[in-house]
Design a protein around this motif. Sequence first.
Motif, mmCIF file in Angstrom:
data_model
loop_
_atom_site.group_PDB
_atom_site.id
_atom_site.type_symbol
_atom_site.label_atom_id
_atom_site.label_comp_id
_atom_site.label_asym_id
_atom_site.label_seq_id
_atom_site.Cartn_x
_atom_site.Cartn_y
_atom_site.Cartn_z
ATOM 1 N N ASP A 4 43.212 46.639 38.145
ATOM 2 C CA ASP A 4 44.659 46.455 38.034
ATOM 3 C C ASP A 4 45.180 47.015 36.712
ATOM 4 O OD1 ASP A 4 44.482 45.171 40.441
ATOM 5 O OD2 ASP A 4 44.883 43.159 39.647
ATOM 6 N N ILE A 5 44.493 46.700 35.639
ATOM 7 C CA ILE A 5 44.917 47.180 34.320
ATOM 8 C C ILE A 5 44.821 48.699 34.262
ATOM 9 C CG2 ILE A 5 44.363 47.167 31.857
ATOM 10 C CD1 ILE A 5 43.447 44.232 32.262
ATOM 11 N N LEU A 6 43.721 49.246 34.745
ATOM 12 C CA LEU A 6 43.552 50.700 34.759
ATOM 13 C C LEU A 6 44.657 51.363 35.578
ATOM 14 C CD1 LEU A 6 41.936 53.262 34.108
ATOM 15 C CD2 LEU A 6 40.616 52.829 36.192
ATOM 16 N N TYR A 7 44.991 50.782 36.715
ATOM 17 C CA TYR A 7 46.027 51.342 37.582
ATOM 18 C C TYR A 7 47.351 51.457 36.833
ATOM 19 C CZ TYR A 7 48.775 52.065 41.848
ATOM 20 O OH TYR A 7 49.598 52.574 42.818
ATOM 21 N N TRP A 8 47.737 50.397 36.137
ATOM 22 C CA TRP A 8 49.013 50.419 35.416
ATOM 23 C C TRP A 8 48.973 51.340 34.203
ATOM 24 C CZ3 TRP A 8 52.873 49.418 38.174
ATOM 25 C CH2 TRP A 8 52.783 48.492 39.211
ATOM 26 N N TRP A 36 41.666 57.885 38.894
ATOM 27 C CA TRP A 36 41.717 56.896 39.971
ATOM 28 C C TRP A 36 40.789 57.308 41.114
ATOM 29 C CZ3 TRP A 36 42.900 52.128 39.675
ATOM 30 C CH2 TRP A 36 43.097 51.362 40.834
ATOM 31 N N GLY A 37 40.673 58.615 41.349
ATOM 32 C CA GLY A 37 39.755 59.099 42.372
ATOM 33 C C GLY A 37 38.308 58.782 42.038
ATOM 34 N N PHE A 38 37.936 58.903 40.769
ATOM 35 C CA PHE A 38 36.576 58.561 40.362
ATOM 36 C C PHE A 38 36.316 57.055 40.499
ATOM 37 C CE2 PHE A 38 36.625 62.616 37.887
ATOM 38 C CZ PHE A 38 35.517 63.194 38.503
ATOM 39 N N VAL A 39 37.342 56.253 40.256
ATOM 40 C CA VAL A 39 37.177 54.796 40.319
ATOM 41 C C VAL A 39 37.154 54.298 41.763
ATOM 42 C CG1 VAL A 39 38.306 52.593 39.768
ATOM 43 C CG2 VAL A 39 38.183 54.394 38.044
ATOM 44 N N LYS A 40 38.092 54.759 42.584
ATOM 45 C CA LYS A 40 38.253 54.217 43.940
ATOM 46 C C LYS A 40 37.739 55.136 45.041
ATOM 47 C CE LYS A 40 40.252 50.232 43.462
ATOM 48 N NZ LYS A 40 39.706 49.027 44.060
ATOM 49 N N GLY A 41 37.338 56.319 44.695
ATOM 50 C CA GLY A 41 36.890 57.282 45.703
ATOM 51 C C GLY A 41 37.989 58.290 45.991
ATOM 52 N N PHE A 42 37.563 59.517 46.193
ATOM 53 C CA PHE A 42 38.554 60.577 46.339
ATOM 54 C C PHE A 42 39.275 60.555 47.673
ATOM 55 C CE2 PHE A 42 36.427 62.105 42.602
ATOM 56 C CZ PHE A 42 37.491 62.599 41.871
ATOM 57 N N ALA A 43 38.772 59.807 48.639
ATOM 58 C CA ALA A 43 39.487 59.685 49.907
ATOM 59 C C ALA A 43 40.837 58.996 49.691
ATOM 60 C CB ALA A 43 38.654 58.907 50.915
ATOM 61 N N VAL A 44 40.900 58.122 48.708
ATOM 62 C CA VAL A 44 42.134 57.388 48.406
ATOM 63 C C VAL A 44 43.185 58.302 47.791
ATOM 64 C CG1 VAL A 44 43.093 55.525 46.979
ATOM 65 C CG2 VAL A 44 40.898 55.221 48.104
ATOM 66 N N VAL A 45 42.760 59.307 47.015
ATOM 67 C CA VAL A 45 43.723 60.123 46.266
ATOM 68 C C VAL A 45 43.904 61.527 46.834
ATOM 69 C CG1 VAL A 45 43.377 58.870 44.112
ATOM 70 C CG2 VAL A 45 41.992 60.898 44.599
ATOM 71 N N SER A 79 44.993 50.305 47.994
ATOM 72 C CA SER A 79 43.636 50.305 47.476
ATOM 73 C C SER A 79 43.506 49.448 46.212
ATOM 74 C CB SER A 79 43.174 51.738 47.158
ATOM 75 O OG SER A 79 43.852 52.241 46.017
ATOM 76 N N LEU A 80 44.622 49.026 45.663
ATOM 77 C CA LEU A 80 44.587 48.229 44.441
ATOM 78 C C LEU A 80 43.999 46.850 44.681
ATOM 79 C CD1 LEU A 80 45.387 48.317 41.469
ATOM 80 C CD2 LEU A 80 47.601 47.394 42.098
ATOM 81 N N SER A 81 44.272 46.257 45.824
ATOM 82 C CA SER A 81 43.819 44.890 46.070
ATOM 83 C C SER A 81 42.383 44.830 46.599
ATOM 84 C CB SER A 81 44.760 44.223 47.083
ATOM 85 O OG SER A 81 44.731 44.924 48.294
ATOM 86 N N THR A 82 41.819 46.003 46.947
ATOM 87 C CA THR A 82 40.452 45.962 47.485
ATOM 88 C C THR A 82 39.416 46.197 46.438
ATOM 89 O OG1 THR A 82 40.542 48.318 48.043
ATOM 90 C CG2 THR A 82 41.143 46.725 49.768
#
Length: 178
Positions: free
Chosen positions: A4-8, A39-48, A175-178
């Motif tokens: 969450d912090i990283l996202y903001w 964000w792609g490295f953190v959550k996966g590039f499919a998300v971005v 993807s933020l809440s998962t």
Amino acid sequence: MGDDILYWVLIAVMMVGVLGALLPGLPSAIFIVGAILVWGFVKGFAVVTIPLVVTLVVLLLSTGVELLATYWGVKKIGASHWSQIGSIVGLFAGIFGLLPALPFGGPLIGILLGPIIGAFVGEFLYRKDLELSARLQLSLKVCIGIVVGSLIGNIIKTILTLGAVITFIIVTWPSLST
């Protein structure tokens, strides 16, 4: 909680990129693309994937829009090709610090003033057939055309980059809440 912090933080970095689109001399693309890649490295590039593609298209469009808006501003005034060449030479002179040293601002001021000074000099040299006052007036009009065209281009570029950030938020929010 760390995501969450990283996202903001990444959203804040992207907003700095949006400001960079409005203010010449500040990077915009690198901040937005960089934040998306993080964000792609953190959550996966499919998300971005969608935000990344939209951002790259927006950046290409915004570069074209910025150039066309400046060109339109200069052509609307009736500038010669000499002023356009002078503007490009002035831009490079400003970027590389070849303009006279200023006590403040350095290359940023050079990037802003270089194209204007170059266009003025180019138009002034081209219009040798006119008397001095008419040459000065036309050269100043060319400078105004460059400023107006650049402002319009920067505003459109800002709107486009803001759209890229909004696309990122809409697509990645789930993807933020998962």
